[in-house]
Design a protein around this motif. Structure first.
Motif, PDB file in Angstrom:
ATOM      1  N   PHE A   1      -7.718  11.735   4.229  1.00 31.36           N
ATOM      2  CA  PHE A   1      -8.876  11.521   3.873  1.00 31.36           C
ATOM      3  C   PHE A   1      -9.016  10.716   2.398  1.00 31.36           C
ATOM      4  N   ASN A   2      -8.002  10.806   1.598  1.00 29.15           N
ATOM      5  CA  ASN A   2      -7.802  10.355   0.383  1.00 29.15           C
ATOM      6  C   ASN A   2      -7.770   8.669   0.450  1.00 29.15           C
ATOM      7  N   ASP A   3      -7.972   8.164  -0.353  1.00 31.41           N
ATOM      8  CA  ASP A   3      -7.526   6.441  -0.393  1.00 31.41           C
ATOM      9  C   ASP A   3      -6.311   6.202  -0.852  1.00 31.41           C
ATOM     10  N   PRO A   4      -5.606   5.357  -0.168  1.00 34.58           N
ATOM     11  CA  PRO A   4      -4.303   5.030  -0.630  1.00 34.58           C
ATOM     12  C   PRO A   4      -4.075   4.104  -1.975  1.00 34.58           C
ATOM     13  N   VAL A   5      -3.067   4.075  -2.519  1.00 39.36           N
ATOM     14  CA  VAL A   5      -2.880   3.117  -3.761  1.00 39.36           C
ATOM     15  C   VAL A   5      -2.350   1.832  -3.446  1.00 39.36           C
ATOM     16  N   ARG A   6      -2.921   0.869  -4.001  1.00 44.78           N
ATOM     17  CA  ARG A   6      -2.315  -0.630  -3.800  1.00 44.78           C
ATOM     18  C   ARG A   6      -1.655  -1.103  -4.939  1.00 44.78           C
ATOM     19  N   ASN A   7      -0.481  -1.643  -4.773  1.00 47.32           N
ATOM     20  CA  ASN A   7       0.220  -2.199  -6.057  1.00 47.32           C
ATOM     21  C   ASN A   7      -0.262  -3.699  -6.098  1.00 47.32           C
ATOM     22  N   PHE A   8       0.018  -4.067  -7.419  1.00 44.88           N
ATOM     23  CA  PHE A   8      -0.149  -5.661  -7.400  1.00 44.88           C
ATOM     24  C   PHE A   8       0.860  -6.042  -8.619  1.00 44.88           C
ATOM     25  N   SER A   9       1.629  -7.047  -8.305  1.00 38.64           N
ATOM     26  CA  SER A   9       2.558  -7.522  -9.117  1.00 38.64           C
ATOM     27  C   SER A   9       2.681  -9.018  -9.207  1.00 38.64           C
ATOM     28  N   VAL A  10       2.731  -9.476 -10.301  1.00 36.35           N
ATOM     29  CA  VAL A  10       2.936 -10.932 -10.377  1.00 36.35           C
ATOM     30  C   VAL A  10       3.543 -11.565 -11.631  1.00 36.35           C
ATOM     31  N   THR A  11       4.441 -12.875 -11.447  1.00 35.34           N
ATOM     32  CA  THR A  11       5.192 -13.303 -12.463  1.00 35.34           C
ATOM     33  C   THR A  11       4.636 -14.504 -12.714  1.00 35.34           C
ATOM     34  N   LEU A  12       4.136 -14.492 -14.192  1.00 37.67           N
ATOM     35  CA  LEU A  12       3.455 -15.881 -14.809  1.00 37.67           C
ATOM     36  C   LEU A  12       4.571 -16.792 -15.439  1.00 37.67           C
ATOM     37  N   SER A  13       4.467 -18.281 -15.148  1.00 38.95           N
ATOM     38  CA  SER A  13       5.385 -19.052 -15.744  1.00 38.95           C
ATOM     39  C   SER A  13       4.618 -20.200 -16.402  1.00 38.95           C
ATOM     40  N   LEU A  14       4.849 -20.210 -17.810  1.00 40.19           N
ATOM     41  CA  LEU A  14       3.996 -21.283 -18.303  1.00 40.19           C
ATOM     42  C   LEU A  14       5.184 -22.540 -18.763  1.00 40.19           C
ATOM     43  N   TYR A  15       4.715 -23.750 -18.527  1.00 44.60           N
ATOM     44  CA  TYR A  15       5.724 -24.879 -18.678  1.00 44.60           C
ATOM     45  C   TYR A  15       5.029 -25.979 -19.890  1.00 44.60           C
ATOM     46  N   ASP A  16       6.025 -26.365 -20.491  1.00 46.23           N
ATOM     47  CA  ASP A  16       5.497 -27.990 -21.460  1.00 46.23           C
ATOM     48  C   ASP A  16       5.524 -28.880 -20.283  1.00 46.23           C
TER      49      ASP A  16
ATOM     50  N   LEU B   1       0.931  -1.193  -0.021  1.00 46.89           N
ATOM     51  CA  LEU B   1      -0.047   0.028   0.076  1.00 46.89           C
ATOM     52  C   LEU B   1       0.735   1.470   0.072  1.00 46.89           C
ATOM     53  N   LEU B   2       0.669   2.089  -0.711  1.00 46.57           N
ATOM     54  CA  LEU B   2       1.159   3.470  -0.929  1.00 46.57           C
ATOM     55  C   LEU B   2       0.379   4.531  -0.101  1.00 46.57           C
ATOM     56  N   PRO B   3       0.732   5.292   0.942  1.00 46.09           N
ATOM     57  CA  PRO B   3       0.034   6.131   1.573  1.00 46.09           C
ATOM     58  C   PRO B   3      -0.426   7.448   0.655  1.00 46.09           C
ATOM     59  N   PRO B   4      -1.511   8.354   0.774  1.00 42.79           N
ATOM     60  CA  PRO B   4      -1.688   9.201  -0.163  1.00 42.79           C
ATOM     61  C   PRO B   4      -0.931  10.396   0.064  1.00 42.79           C
ATOM     62  N   GLU B   5      -0.496  11.169  -0.701  1.00 44.76           N
ATOM     63  CA  GLU B   5       0.602  12.219  -0.824  1.00 44.76           C
ATOM     64  C   GLU B   5      -0.195  13.689  -0.832  1.00 44.76           C
ATOM     65  N   GLY B   6       0.583  14.554  -0.427  1.00 44.41           N
ATOM     66  CA  GLY B   6      -0.118  16.046  -0.306  1.00 44.41           C
ATOM     67  C   GLY B   6      -0.212  16.653   0.989  1.00 44.41           C
ATOM     68  N   ASN B   7      -1.244  17.488   1.271  1.00 42.55           N
ATOM     69  CA  ASN B   7      -1.418  18.040   2.472  1.00 42.55           C
ATOM     70  C   ASN B   7      -2.190  17.393   3.679  1.00 42.55           C
ATOM     71  N   PHE B   8      -2.160  17.941   4.743  1.00 47.75           N
ATOM     72  CA  PHE B   8      -3.013  17.186   5.855  1.00 47.75           C
ATOM     73  C   PHE B   8      -4.260  16.363   5.334  1.00 47.75           C
TER      74      PHE B   8
END
Length: 397
Positions: free
Chosen positions: A236-251, A224-231
């Protein structure tokens, strides 16, 4: 209310005429029905999601890229033309129905026709998905609360989306198998070296599930990335959430990795209190859920694009005199008369001194003489090699 319905009908008719006139004669026409839940009585947002659902269905049926569906749905306004994008030339709504819980739209979509790509695209390759793993303890801890069981939910959703490509893929039920993509655990056979023989694990999983391909992935970032800016914005603003995934496909036949791709996304994290579930519309209707769903769509499409032109390959599972049984059938598009090359598997030592598998020709070709839903019976053209045995590969020609 009657006046409002009349206006809506006129808008739909006007949009239909505009779309019909703007659609080129050479466009491929597909009729689909899209649906979406109504959240907080926002029917306009539900209609947008229903249009997006319909556009994605049309693109899946024709093998087009999905990236344009969301943008075109967002731009739709009754009575106004929408400029074509990607594989979508235009579309028109022929019917819209509303209830308290859902919006349903019937649409005619005009798509760019694709040239015949490869004959193998008409054969469905079997694939099984292993449950996604986490890239570390910190990622697992980030799931506490609303994201409990995220790896299971995404695995289920990817499996569902792969199943929608039924012309190209035969998606099998996902399995709770840890391939160790996000850990350093070792198998019993490799305690001495401390190295997992993932190729052997992939081959075992593929053999047990009768699949040609195995998909797995590791979730690497949920921070989670907290909101930036003033007080005020910070509190009162919503935070930003990251999502990262690495996919592997196998024979699954050789255990070798054939595709590896990383996907990343971030969106506002709206703490709505909605529990995470593949069937919960509130989570997936939110900004984070929509972007996550679009990312999973991209994963499914990349798998489809990689496997589409590959030859279907199965194993010989039984030998009955001059007849050879394989684990590919009508579900994979196999037809009577289809021709197969029979190949042997052999061991070799790969990177890290781990055993690997490769195939080599047996010199024997066979034809399907009988096809069932989940299997087929082959007969050799001429005299088959005496070395053919259970476990050998049957590669469609």
């Amino acid at each position: 209310r009657k006046k409002r319905n009349d206006m809506m009908k006129k808008s739909v008719i006007a949009a239909s005429l505009i779309a019909l006139l703007s659609a080129p004669a050479t466009a491929l026409q597909v009729e689909v029905t899209g649906t979406a839940p109504v959240i907080s009585e926002n029917y306009e947002a539900a209609r947008t999601r229903a249009i997006e659902d319909g556009l994605r269905q049309a693109l899946r049926e024709t093998g087009g890229t999905l990236s344009a569906a969301s943008e075109m749905a967002e731009k739709y306004r009754p009575g106004m033309p929408v400029a074509g994008k990607g594989d979508i030339r235009s579309f028109r709504l022929t019917e819209e129905r509303r209830s308290q819980k859902r919006v349903k739209v019937t649409m005619r979509v005009f798509l760019t026709p694709h040239k015949a790509g490869c004959r193998r695209g008409t054969y469905a390759k079997s694939i099984v998905t292993a449950k996604f793993s986490y890239g570390g303890e910190d990622v697992l801890q980030a799931t506490a609360g609303q994201l409990d069981g995220l790896n299971t939910v995404i695995t289920e959703r990817l499996t569902e989306k792969l199943g929608e490509y039924r012309t190209y893929l035969a998606a099998l039920p996902w399995v709770d198998a840890d391939l160790g993509l996000g850990s350093t655990a070792v198998t019993r056979d490799n305690i001495r070296t401390g190295v997992r023989d993932r190729g052997a694990e992939v081959r075992y999983l593929a053999e047990q599930s009768d699949s040609q391909y195995v998909a797995a992935a590791v979730i690497e970032d949920l921070s989670l990335l907290p909101p930036e800016g003033n007080f005020i914005t910070k509190n009162f603003n919503d935070p930003v959430r990251n999502f990262s995934v690495t996919l592997s496909l196998y024979d699954g036949l050789t255990g070798q990795q054939v595709l590896r791709r990383r996907y990343s996304e971030q969106a506002l994290w709206e703490d709505s209190g909605a529990p995470l579930s593949a069937s919960n519309p509130k989570f997936w209707a939110g900004e984070y859920g929509r972007k996550l769903d679009s990312l999973i769509d991209s994963m499914a499409q990349d798998i489809r694009l990689y496997t589409m032109c590959r030859s279907p390959a199965g194993r010989i599972v039984a030998v009955d005199g001059v007849l050879y049984h394989i684990n590919l059938g009508s579900l994979n598009g196999i037809r009577k008369g289809d021709r197969f090359e029979i190949r042997h598997l052999s061991d070799f030592t790969g990177k890290g001194e781990l055993p690997r598998k490769r195939s080599f020709p047996s010199g024997t070709f066979m034809k399907a003489v009988q096809v069932e839903e989940d299997g087929a019976i082959l007969r050799a053209e001429g005299q088959p090699s005496e070395s053919i045995q259970i476990g050998d590969l049957a590669i469609l020609q």
